[in-house]
Design an enzyme around this catalytic site. Structure first.
Site, PDB file in Angstrom:
ATOM      1  N   ASP A 169       1.730  -0.297  11.633  1.00 18.09           N
ATOM      2  CA  ASP A 169       1.635  -1.654  12.180  1.00 18.09           C
ATOM      3  C   ASP A 169       2.945  -2.435  12.087  1.00 18.09           C
ATOM      4  O   ASP A 169       2.938  -3.656  12.039  1.00 18.09           O
ATOM      5  CB  ASP A 169       0.498  -2.423  11.482  1.00 18.09           C
ATOM      6  CG  ASP A 169       0.749  -2.590   9.999  1.00 18.09           C
ATOM      7  OD1 ASP A 169       1.625  -1.890   9.440  1.00 18.09           O
ATOM      8  OD2 ASP A 169       0.074  -3.419   9.376  1.00 18.09           O
ATOM      9  N   ASP A 184       5.320  -4.952   6.057  1.00 18.15           N
ATOM     10  CA  ASP A 184       5.964  -6.224   6.428  1.00 18.15           C
ATOM     11  C   ASP A 184       6.050  -7.197   5.255  1.00 18.15           C
ATOM     12  O   ASP A 184       7.012  -7.962   5.150  1.00 18.15           O
ATOM     13  CB  ASP A 184       5.296  -6.853   7.649  1.00 18.15           C
ATOM     14  CG  ASP A 184       3.824  -7.139   7.444  1.00 18.15           C
ATOM     15  OD1 ASP A 184       3.235  -6.604   6.498  1.00 18.15           O
ATOM     16  OD2 ASP A 184       3.257  -7.908   8.251  1.00 18.15           O
ATOM     17  N   ARG A 194       1.052  -5.064  -5.729  1.00 18.99           N
ATOM     18  CA  ARG A 194       1.120  -6.299  -4.937  1.00 18.99           C
ATOM     19  C   ARG A 194       1.490  -7.366  -5.961  1.00 18.99           C
ATOM     20  O   ARG A 194       0.862  -7.465  -7.010  1.00 18.99           O
ATOM     21  CB  ARG A 194      -0.221  -6.600  -4.299  1.00 18.99           C
ATOM     22  CG  ARG A 194      -0.848  -5.341  -3.666  1.00 18.99           C
ATOM     23  CD  ARG A 194      -1.157  -5.501  -2.213  1.00 18.99           C
ATOM     24  NE  ARG A 194      -2.003  -4.416  -1.759  1.00 18.99           N
ATOM     25  CZ  ARG A 194      -1.810  -3.727  -0.636  1.00 18.99           C
ATOM     26  NH1 ARG A 194      -0.802  -4.012   0.151  1.00 18.99           N
ATOM     27  NH2 ARG A 194      -2.628  -2.786  -0.278  1.00 18.99           N
ATOM     28  N   ASP A 208      -0.564   2.501   8.285  1.00 22.10           N
ATOM     29  CA  ASP A 208      -1.168   1.776   9.410  1.00 22.10           C
ATOM     30  C   ASP A 208      -0.374   1.838  10.714  1.00 22.10           C
ATOM     31  O   ASP A 208      -0.911   1.561  11.780  1.00 22.10           O
ATOM     32  CB  ASP A 208      -1.348   0.292   9.048  1.00 22.10           C
ATOM     33  CG  ASP A 208      -2.369   0.087   7.955  1.00 22.10           C
ATOM     34  OD1 ASP A 208      -3.039   1.074   7.582  1.00 22.10           O
ATOM     35  OD2 ASP A 208      -2.506  -1.049   7.463  1.00 22.10           O
ATOM     36  N   ARG A 211      -6.054  -1.597   8.557  1.00 18.57           N
ATOM     37  CA  ARG A 211      -6.165  -3.066   8.498  1.00 18.57           C
ATOM     38  C   ARG A 211      -6.403  -3.687   9.872  1.00 18.57           C
ATOM     39  O   ARG A 211      -7.501  -3.595  10.392  1.00 18.57           O
ATOM     40  CB  ARG A 211      -4.919  -3.657   7.841  1.00 18.57           C
ATOM     41  CG  ARG A 211      -5.302  -4.944   7.105  1.00 18.57           C
ATOM     42  CD  ARG A 211      -4.194  -5.650   6.384  1.00 18.57           C
ATOM     43  NE  ARG A 211      -3.194  -4.903   5.711  1.00 18.57           N
ATOM     44  CZ  ARG A 211      -2.907  -5.016   4.423  1.00 18.57           C
ATOM     45  NH1 ARG A 211      -3.589  -5.828   3.669  1.00 18.57           N
ATOM     46  NH2 ARG A 211      -1.934  -4.342   3.893  1.00 18.57           N
ATOM     47  N   THR A 217       4.009   2.779   5.483  1.00 12.26           N
ATOM     48  CA  THR A 217       2.612   2.338   5.530  1.00 12.26           C
ATOM     49  C   THR A 217       1.854   3.258   6.480  1.00 12.26           C
ATOM     50  O   THR A 217       2.381   3.612   7.537  1.00 12.26           O
ATOM     51  CB  THR A 217       2.469   0.867   5.991  1.00 12.26           C
ATOM     52  OG1 THR A 217       1.100   0.643   6.358  1.00 12.26           O
ATOM     53  CG2 THR A 217       3.335   0.521   7.177  1.00 12.26           C
ATOM     54  N   GLY A 230       0.842  -1.208   0.000  1.00 11.51           N
ATOM     55  CA  GLY A 230       0.000   0.000   0.000  1.00 11.51           C
ATOM     56  C   GLY A 230       0.869   1.247   0.000  1.00 11.51           C
ATOM     57  O   GLY A 230       1.815   1.336   0.770  1.00 11.51           O
TER      58      GLY A 230
HETATM   59  P1  ADP Z   1       3.024  -4.442   2.642  1.00 12.33           P
HETATM   60  O1  ADP Z   1       4.441  -4.397   2.214  1.00 12.33           O
HETATM   61  O2  ADP Z   1       2.408  -3.081   2.738  1.00 12.33           O
HETATM   62  O3  ADP Z   1       2.818  -5.299   3.878  1.00 12.33           O
HETATM   63  P2  ADP Z   1       1.942  -6.635   1.053  1.00 12.33           P
HETATM   64  O4  ADP Z   1       1.701  -7.533   2.211  1.00 12.33           O
HETATM   65  O5  ADP Z   1       0.921  -6.585  -0.016  1.00 12.33           O
HETATM   66  O6  ADP Z   1       2.164  -5.116   1.474  1.00 12.33           O
HETATM   67  O7  ADP Z   1       3.330  -7.065   0.415  1.00 12.33           O
HETATM   68  C1  ADP Z   1       3.892  -6.333  -0.677  1.00 12.33           C
HETATM   69  C2  ADP Z   1       4.560  -7.286  -1.617  1.00 12.33           C
HETATM   70  O8  ADP Z   1       5.684  -7.890  -0.961  1.00 12.33           O
HETATM   71  C3  ADP Z   1       3.718  -8.485  -2.077  1.00 12.33           C
HETATM   72  O9  ADP Z   1       2.840  -8.135  -3.110  1.00 12.33           O
HETATM   73  C4  ADP Z   1       4.814  -9.429  -2.555  1.00 12.33           C
HETATM   74  O10 ADP Z   1       5.293  -9.041  -3.826  1.00 12.33           O
HETATM   75  C5  ADP Z   1       5.914  -9.179  -1.511  1.00 12.33           C
HETATM   76  N1  ADP Z   1       5.825 -10.214  -0.461  1.00 12.33           N
HETATM   77  C6  ADP Z   1       4.901 -10.314   0.509  1.00 12.33           C
HETATM   78  N2  ADP Z   1       5.077 -11.432   1.249  1.00 12.33           N
HETATM   79  C7  ADP Z   1       6.158 -12.059   0.722  1.00 12.33           C
HETATM   80  C8  ADP Z   1       6.855 -13.270   1.012  1.00 12.33           C
HETATM   81  N3  ADP Z   1       6.462 -14.076   2.000  1.00 12.33           N
HETATM   82  N4  ADP Z   1       7.917 -13.583   0.252  1.00 12.33           N
HETATM   83  C9  ADP Z   1       8.314 -12.782  -0.761  1.00 12.33           C
HETATM   84  N5  ADP Z   1       7.703 -11.638  -1.096  1.00 12.33           N
HETATM   85  C10 ADP Z   1       6.641 -11.273  -0.375  1.00 12.33           C
HETATM   86  O1  F6P Z   2      -1.888  -1.168   4.633  1.00  6.71           O
HETATM   87  C1  F6P Z   2      -2.402   0.050   4.206  1.00  6.71           C
HETATM   88  C2  F6P Z   2      -3.871  -0.076   3.862  1.00  6.71           C
HETATM   89  O2  F6P Z   2      -4.325   1.180   3.399  1.00  6.71           O
HETATM   90  C3  F6P Z   2      -4.761  -0.570   4.988  1.00  6.71           C
HETATM   91  O3  F6P Z   2      -5.080   0.443   5.902  1.00  6.71           O
HETATM   92  C4  F6P Z   2      -5.934  -1.091   4.213  1.00  6.71           C
HETATM   93  O4  F6P Z   2      -6.598  -2.123   4.938  1.00  6.71           O
HETATM   94  C5  F6P Z   2      -5.311  -1.651   2.970  1.00  6.71           C
HETATM   95  O5  F6P Z   2      -4.036  -1.028   2.834  1.00  6.71           O
HETATM   96  C6  F6P Z   2      -6.113  -1.412   1.714  1.00  6.71           C
HETATM   97  O6  F6P Z   2      -5.453  -2.007   0.667  1.00  6.71           O
HETATM   98  P1  F6P Z   2      -5.856  -1.775  -0.884  1.00  6.71           P
HETATM   99  O7  F6P Z   2      -5.149  -0.556  -1.323  1.00  6.71           O
HETATM  100  O8  F6P Z   2      -5.359  -2.994  -1.542  1.00  6.71           O
HETATM  101  O9  F6P Z   2      -7.338  -1.597  -0.936  1.00  6.71           O
END
Ligand code: ADP
Ligand code: F6P
Length: 354
Positions: free
Chosen positions: A132, A106, A75, A130, A174, A128, A14
């Site tokens: 978090d 994360d 993503r 959040d 989230r 982010t 995000g």
């Molecule tokens: P955020 O970084 O905000 O937590 P996501 O959870 O969507 O957002 O993760 C962002 C991107 O990081 C994912 O779309 C993927 O490309 C990569 N990613 C997430 N989890 C893993 C993982 N376990 N191993 C490798 N890449 C990952």
């Molecule tokens: O992690 C940031 C965030 O904006 C959260 O607050 C929310 O739940 C989520 O991403 C929304 O994700 P998307 O942009 O995929 O709708």
């Protein structure tokens, strides 16, 4: 020590206001050390597909004040697979990228730690709204998001006051109630509902009745999205039915994620970006930049990820095996401190917001 000629920078997950300020700091710090920078577009998708361009000093002009991310975000489920990661490493070799600064949450750090293990040293920067990421007091974008909520709720309050109404407002976050709690306090909400603490509709309704009897005309109830998307609309109907106060529902959704970053986010992002590059060039990797009591401290990504799981009660078998007893004690202490700080804020809001 590894000689860095060229590094990459990406934003993933995000988007968050302040990501651009971090990108700018990464680019300019690296260039000042004589190291070239490649902008990797659309997060790990761009890394897999080779959507990469060289960034010069002037390419990051006039972005410190802009929301979103000029590198775009994505993503990328494919990057969670060994094949996707191997392709990412191949792209790095093709473009001569010796290391990466990855800005995101994360999930992004999980990708970064995989790349590091495959020979591409990475450093993470927490971006982010959040807030978090348990290992850091603040994430980039959190301050701006809170300020956006406050600005919007102030507007809702004006019209609630005129019409003697209640407004239930759902804000993003989230699984984390950080935005809701701080923005709720700053906007004088009558009640704040977050997943971290017990909530009780009857208590909220009782609070509205008490406040109304004391002469209050407007009522703002802040609800974090983490309690579920049905909760806000259901609470709205219940408040109207049981108090007789006309009650509206507003879901602020993604509007809270956009906009120009605040001063605090710009400074946090710039500092983290600069220190991330310095650490990488010193030969350090697999770190996430953390804000601890106003100081930027590098924390091991694996420590940060497992700390997060412990905080969110999502530890899996074997997660703690690679950590010393001292590490585990430190994790428990970090969690206790964070929970206490959040509980204190929440407690204050309950006492004074009638
Ligand atoms: P955020 O970084 O905000 O937590 P996501 O959870 O969507 O957002 O993760 C962002 C991107 O990081 C994912 O779309 C993927 O490309 C990569 N990613 C997430 N989890 C893993 C993982 N376990 N191993 C490798 N890449 C990952
Ligand atoms: O992690 C940031 C965030 O904006 C959260 O607050 C929310 O739940 C989520 O991403 C929304 O994700 P998307 O942009 O995929 O709708």
């Amino acid at each position: 020590m590894k000689e860095f000629k060229r590094i990459g920078v990406l934003t993933s997950g995000g988007d968050a206001p302040g990501m651009n300020a971090a990108v700018r700091a990464v680019v300019r710090t690296a260039l000042s050390h004589g190291v070239e920078v490649m902008g990797i577009y659309r997060g790990y998708s761009g890394l897999i597909e080779g959507d990469i361009r060289k960034l010069e000093f002037r390419d990051v002009s006039n972005i410190i004040n802009k929301g979103g991310t000029v590198l775009y975000s994505d993503r990328c489920p494919e990057f969670k697979t060994p094949e996707g990661q191997a392709q990412g490493v191949k792209t790095c070799r093709e473009f001569g990228i010796d290391g990466i600064v990855a800005i995101g949450g994360d999930g992004t750090f999980q990708g970064a730690t995989k790349l590091t293990a495959l020979g591409i040293p990475c450093i993470g920067i927490p971006g982010t709204i959040d807030n978090d990421i348990t290992s850091t007091d603040s994430t980039i974008g959190f301050d701006t998001a809170m300020n956006t909520v406050v600005e919007l709720v102030d507007k809702l309050r004006d019209t609630c006051e005129s019409h003697a109404r209640c407004n239930v407002v759902e804000v993003m976050g989230r699984g984390a109630g950080d935005i809701a709690i701080s923005a709720g306090i700053a906007s004088g909400a009558t009640a704040i509902v977050v997943p971290e603490f017990h909530y009780d509709d009857d208590a909220i309704i009782g609070q509205i009745k008490t406040s109304r009897a004391m002469g209050k005309r407007n009522f703002i109830i802040i609800v974090s999205e983490g309690v579920g998307s049905d909760y806000g609309p259901a609470l709205t109907a219940k408040i109207q039915k049981e108090t007789g106060v006309e009650t509206k529902f507003a879901r602020l959704a993604h509007v809270v994620r956009g906009g120009n970053p605040t001063l605090k986010d710009r400074v946090l992002a710039t500092t983290m970006g600069a220190i991330a590059v310095e650490e990488l060039l010193k030969g350090h990797s697999n770190l996430v930049m953390c804000d601890k009591l106003g100081k930027i401290v590098p924390v091991d990504i694996n420590y940060a990820l497992i700390l997060d799981r412990m905080y969110k009660d999502k530890l899996q078998d074997g997660d703690l095996d690679r950590f010393t007893e001292e590490d585990i004690e430190n994790m428990k202490r970090d969690i206790k401190n964070r929970q206490a700080a959040l509980a204190r804020l929440y407690g204050i809001s309950k006492t004074i917001n009638l």
